[in-house]
Design a protein around this motif. Structure first.
Motif, PDB file in Angstrom:
ATOM      1  N   LEU A   1       0.656  -1.542   0.653  1.00  0.00           N
ATOM      2  CA  LEU A   1      -0.015   0.388   0.036  1.00  0.00           C
ATOM      3  C   LEU A   1       0.498   1.464  -0.008  1.00  0.00           C
ATOM      4  CD1 LEU A   1      -3.310  -1.069   2.428  1.00  0.00           C
ATOM      5  CD2 LEU A   1      -2.813  -0.649  -0.140  1.00  0.00           C
ATOM      6  N   LEU A   2       2.576   0.896   0.775  1.00  0.00           N
ATOM      7  CA  LEU A   2       3.046   2.084   0.732  1.00  0.00           C
ATOM      8  C   LEU A   2       3.295   2.807  -0.789  1.00  0.00           C
ATOM      9  CD1 LEU A   2       4.052   3.717   3.235  1.00  0.00           C
ATOM     10  CD2 LEU A   2       2.323   2.328   3.868  1.00  0.00           C
ATOM     11  N   LEU A   3       3.523   1.797  -1.296  1.00  0.00           N
ATOM     12  CA  LEU A   3       4.133   1.669  -2.991  1.00  0.00           C
ATOM     13  C   LEU A   3       2.808   2.246  -3.920  1.00  0.00           C
ATOM     14  CD1 LEU A   3       6.693  -1.618  -3.278  1.00  0.00           C
ATOM     15  CD2 LEU A   3       7.481   0.920  -3.117  1.00  0.00           C
ATOM     16  N   LEU A   4       1.958   1.928  -3.317  1.00  0.00           N
ATOM     17  CA  LEU A   4       1.052   2.195  -4.607  1.00  0.00           C
ATOM     18  C   LEU A   4       0.597   3.994  -4.157  1.00  0.00           C
ATOM     19  CD1 LEU A   4      -1.354  -0.487  -4.169  1.00  0.00           C
ATOM     20  CD2 LEU A   4      -0.281  -0.202  -6.044  1.00  0.00           C
ATOM     21  N   GLN A   5       0.981   4.139  -2.469  1.00  0.00           N
ATOM     22  CA  GLN A   5       0.181   5.468  -2.596  1.00  0.00           C
ATOM     23  C   GLN A   5       1.686   6.388  -2.986  1.00  0.00           C
ATOM     24  OE1 GLN A   5       2.513   7.495  -0.392  1.00  0.00           O
ATOM     25  NE2 GLN A   5       2.513   9.271  -0.187  1.00  0.00           N
ATOM     26  N   GLN A   6       3.071   6.249  -2.943  1.00  0.00           N
ATOM     27  CA  GLN A   6       4.534   6.316  -3.416  1.00  0.00           C
ATOM     28  C   GLN A   6       3.483   6.150  -5.270  1.00  0.00           C
ATOM     29  OE1 GLN A   6       8.361   5.128  -2.026  1.00  0.00           O
ATOM     30  NE2 GLN A   6       8.018   5.153  -3.792  1.00  0.00           N
ATOM     31  N   ARG A   7       3.219   5.556  -5.551  1.00  0.00           N
ATOM     32  CA  ARG A   7       3.080   5.853  -6.994  1.00  0.00           C
ATOM     33  C   ARG A   7       1.480   6.455  -7.489  1.00  0.00           C
ATOM     34  NH1 ARG A   7       4.344  -0.049  -8.584  1.00  0.00           N
ATOM     35  NH2 ARG A   7       6.013  -0.367  -7.988  1.00  0.00           N
ATOM     36  N   GLY A   8       0.773   7.437  -6.822  1.00  0.00           N
ATOM     37  CA  GLY A   8      -0.387   8.036  -6.708  1.00  0.00           C
ATOM     38  C   GLY A   8      -1.108   7.334  -7.083  1.00  0.00           C
ATOM     39  N   GLN A   9      -1.164   5.598  -6.723  1.00  0.00           N
ATOM     40  CA  GLN A   9      -2.397   4.612  -7.167  1.00  0.00           C
ATOM     41  C   GLN A   9      -3.514   5.330  -6.145  1.00  0.00           C
ATOM     42  OE1 GLN A   9       0.082   1.794  -8.890  1.00  0.00           O
ATOM     43  NE2 GLN A   9      -2.173   1.641  -9.526  1.00  0.00           N
ATOM     44  N   VAL A  10      -3.160   5.483  -4.736  1.00  0.00           N
ATOM     45  CA  VAL A  10      -3.679   5.648  -3.561  1.00  0.00           C
ATOM     46  C   VAL A  10      -3.304   6.070  -2.877  1.00  0.00           C
ATOM     47  CG1 VAL A  10      -2.570   3.850  -1.797  1.00  0.00           C
ATOM     48  CG2 VAL A  10      -5.313   3.774  -1.371  1.00  0.00           C
ATOM     49  N   ASP A  11      -4.936   6.840  -2.530  1.00  0.00           N
ATOM     50  CA  ASP A  11      -4.873   8.017  -1.243  1.00  0.00           C
ATOM     51  C   ASP A  11      -5.182   7.628   0.026  1.00  0.00           C
ATOM     52  OD1 ASP A  11      -4.899  10.579   0.199  1.00  0.00           O
ATOM     53  OD2 ASP A  11      -6.651  11.440  -0.200  1.00  0.00           O
ATOM     54  N   LEU A  12      -4.212   8.020   1.038  1.00  0.00           N
ATOM     55  CA  LEU A  12      -3.729   7.258   2.281  1.00  0.00           C
ATOM     56  C   LEU A  12      -5.285   8.108   2.889  1.00  0.00           C
ATOM     57  CD1 LEU A  12      -0.712   6.649   3.271  1.00  0.00           C
ATOM     58  CD2 LEU A  12      -2.238   5.533   2.356  1.00  0.00           C
ATOM     59  N   ASP A  13      -5.385   8.526   2.914  1.00  0.00           N
ATOM     60  CA  ASP A  13      -6.205   9.719   4.178  1.00  0.00           C
ATOM     61  C   ASP A  13      -8.013   9.443   3.274  1.00  0.00           C
ATOM     62  OD1 ASP A  13      -5.195  10.510   5.798  1.00  0.00           O
ATOM     63  OD2 ASP A  13      -3.997  12.110   4.559  1.00  0.00           O
ATOM     64  N   ALA A  14      -8.398   9.077   2.040  1.00  0.00           N
ATOM     65  CA  ALA A  14      -9.577   8.589   0.832  1.00  0.00           C
ATOM     66  C   ALA A  14     -10.168   7.515   2.269  1.00  0.00           C
ATOM     67  CB  ALA A  14      -9.128   7.923  -0.152  1.00  0.00           C
ATOM     68  N   PRO A  15     -11.472   7.539   2.584  1.00  0.00           N
ATOM     69  CA  PRO A  15     -12.006   6.198   2.630  1.00  0.00           C
ATOM     70  C   PRO A  15     -11.981   5.129   2.263  1.00  0.00           C
ATOM     71  CG  PRO A  15     -13.515   7.948   2.744  1.00  0.00           C
ATOM     72  CD  PRO A  15     -12.209   8.263   2.047  1.00  0.00           C
ATOM     73  N   VAL A  16     -11.996   3.759   2.830  1.00  0.00           N
ATOM     74  CA  VAL A  16     -11.732   2.510   2.393  1.00  0.00           C
ATOM     75  C   VAL A  16     -12.635   2.429   0.845  1.00  0.00           C
ATOM     76  CG1 VAL A  16     -11.976  -0.050   2.214  1.00  0.00           C
ATOM     77  CG2 VAL A  16     -10.321   1.744   3.960  1.00  0.00           C
ATOM     78  N   GLY A  17     -14.251   2.742   1.206  1.00  0.00           N
ATOM     79  CA  GLY A  17     -14.962   3.001   0.466  1.00  0.00           C
ATOM     80  C   GLY A  17     -15.111   3.050  -0.660  1.00  0.00           C
ATOM     81  N   VAL A  18     -14.098   4.293  -0.774  1.00  0.00           N
ATOM     82  CA  VAL A  18     -13.795   4.951  -1.710  1.00  0.00           C
ATOM     83  C   VAL A  18     -13.398   3.769  -3.188  1.00  0.00           C
ATOM     84  CG1 VAL A  18     -12.850   6.408  -3.618  1.00  0.00           C
ATOM     85  CG2 VAL A  18     -12.988   7.355  -1.440  1.00  0.00           C
ATOM     86  N   TYR A  19     -11.919   3.175  -2.978  1.00  0.00           N
ATOM     87  CA  TYR A  19     -12.220   2.452  -3.378  1.00  0.00           C
ATOM     88  C   TYR A  19     -12.750   0.624  -3.459  1.00  0.00           C
ATOM     89  CZ  TYR A  19      -7.681   4.988  -2.666  1.00  0.00           C
ATOM     90  OH  TYR A  19      -7.277   6.514  -3.224  1.00  0.00           O
ATOM     91  N   TRP A  20     -13.282   0.623  -2.104  1.00  0.00           N
ATOM     92  CA  TRP A  20     -13.732  -0.905  -2.128  1.00  0.00           C
ATOM     93  C   TRP A  20     -15.515  -0.241  -1.584  1.00  0.00           C
ATOM     94  CZ3 TRP A  20     -11.765  -4.389   2.239  1.00  0.00           C
ATOM     95  CH2 TRP A  20     -12.278  -5.961   2.610  1.00  0.00           C
ATOM     96  N   PRO A  21     -16.553  -0.367  -1.987  1.00  0.00           N
ATOM     97  CA  PRO A  21     -18.019   0.400  -2.034  1.00  0.00           C
ATOM     98  C   PRO A  21     -18.903  -0.334  -0.948  1.00  0.00           C
ATOM     99  CG  PRO A  21     -17.712   0.172  -4.058  1.00  0.00           C
ATOM    100  CD  PRO A  21     -16.090  -0.041  -3.767  1.00  0.00           C
ATOM    101  N   GLU A  22     -18.151  -1.385  -1.155  1.00  0.00           N
ATOM    102  CA  GLU A  22     -19.657  -2.664   0.261  1.00  0.00           C
ATOM    103  C   GLU A  22     -18.450  -2.647   1.134  1.00  0.00           C
ATOM    104  OE1 GLU A  22     -18.629  -4.748  -4.041  1.00  0.00           O
ATOM    105  OE2 GLU A  22     -17.602  -3.246  -2.847  1.00  0.00           O
TER     106      GLU A  22
END
Length: 387
Positions: free
Chosen positions: A77-98
């Motif tokens: 997850l930190l590498l995905l954040q480093q690559r701009g693919q995930v926002d650590l301060d976003a709600p989990v539901g943004v990526y995983w609505p259920e």
């Protein structure tokens, strides 16, 4: 006890500690590796490959490292954040609505990594077969109500951490977390590290088992305090429920369990691979570019959670996925970050000294964090640096 391998000049205290672990602490088979500034300075192994066998541990023998897997999963997850693919301060539901069901709308990706999501348990424990099914584990945690208000406190997510991280990685990348680790971390590093053991590597892994420590003054001091012991003994406690999220407890030696990708608990690695992984987070290794930028290292080890842990009961400190140096997780120094595995394994990095450390064993103890054998080796590293 025949101990094999090498130590660089000045790191003899690590070898001495490794030998003492066999002589005084009941070690059956183990390995330890240390890198400094991207160069391997310790690579030792000894004892038997299997906890209950006689075949010698060889260079390249691998073992299950339990929760030391969490540190590898955090890096994804930190590498995905480093690559701009995930926002650590976003709600989990943004990526995983259920996941937003039952009061979890405010759970942030950051909360998952720092054990603040509030879902360390599931109301109905999963069987080992169910736990090996990513769709089933995702359904279980998505349908779980939090046991505290997410983001307000922390408690060790012993099994659910892996289900949360694993599903986030799948939603963001379209790949399973084990495949992602193989393709983006272990493969490029040339590290014998797997989350989901391939059939072709089954013969590399020894048999592990529970062993009792010798009754020494030191081991008696390491016994858990009454309140901690009571928490583990009470089936209704968060402590027991968190560790019982998979019931019955999986057999580490079961090929089906080893083949599953459980990024909280069933990673398999050599000591050299664990140390090499952590070395790659803080610097170049053998001509391979570092995985983390300096900014990501600081992000990883910035304190996110500290104080009384609702699950482990004792005080713990967490950054974004890693345990930080403290009473419950003594590492090398104040800036160290890493993760122990239940029963003994340990991996960590210390950016200030340039040290990266990996220890694996086939003889698991009741310890969750500060295993005496791993700590003896850490003291050996500290003595080497002081000498």
């Amino acid at each position: 006890m025949d101990v094999n391998g090498t130590v660089a000049e000045g790191f003899e205290p690590v070898r001495e500690a490794f030998v003492r672990n066999f002589d005084a602490l009941g070690e059956r088979g183990a390995a330890v590796a240390v890198y400094r500034h991207g160069r391997k300075v310790v690579d030792l192994w000894g004892g038997t490959r299997d906890v209950d066998g006689t075949e010698p541990w060889e260079q390249g023998t691998a073992h299950v490292v339990h929760s030391a897997t969490k540190g590898v999963a955090a890096a994804v997850l930190l590498l995905l954040q480093q690559r701009g693919q995930v926002d650590l301060d976003a709600p989990v539901g943004v990526y995983w609505p259920e996941f937003k069901a039952r009061g979890k709308e405010a759970v942030l990706v950051r909360h998952v990594l720092s054990h603040r999501a509030g879902v360390p348990v599931v109301d109905r424990p999963l069987t080992p077969a169910e736990a090996a099914d990513p769709a089933r584990t995702a359904e279980a945690v998505a349908g779980q109500a939090p046991v505290w208000q997410p983001g307000t406190d922390h408690g060790y997510h012993a099994h659910t951490y892996g289900w949360l991280v694993g599903e986030l990685v799948r939603r963001i990348t379209g790949r399973g977390v084990g495949d992602w680790i193989a393709d983006e971390i272990a493969g490029p590093l040339g590290a014998d590290l797997w989350v989901g053991l391939p059939d072709a590597r089954r013969d590399r892994v020894g048999r592990s088992g529970r062993v009792a420590p010798p009754e020494t003054e030191s081991s008696l001091r390491m016994r858990p305090k009454r309140s901690v012991a009571e928490a583990y003994a009470d089936p209704a406690s968060l402590t027991s429920r968190a560790f019982a999220a998979i019931t019955p407890h999986p057999d580490d030696n079961d090929p089906a369990y080893r083949a599953a990708a459980l990024p909280a608990s069933n990673g398999i690695a050599t000591a050299e691979a664990l140390a090499r992984f952590y070395a790659s987070l803080i610097g170049d290794v053998d001509g391979r570019a570092r995985l983390f930028t300096p900014a990501t290292v600081e992000l990883a080890r910035a304190e996110e959670s500290s104080g009384a842990d609702r699950v482990l009961v004792v005080g713990t400190r967490f950054g974004l996925g890693w345990m930080l140096h403290g009473t419950a997780s003594p590492l090398l120094g104040p800036g160290s970050f890493g993760h122990p595995g239940r029963g003994g394994p340990l991996g960590f990095a210390d950016p200030e000294s340039g040290i990266a450390f990996g220890y694996v064993t086939n003889g698991f103890r009741k310890t969750v964090t500060a295993d005496p054998r791993a700590q003896a080796l850490v003291r050996g590293v500290r003595a080497a640096l002081a000498g």
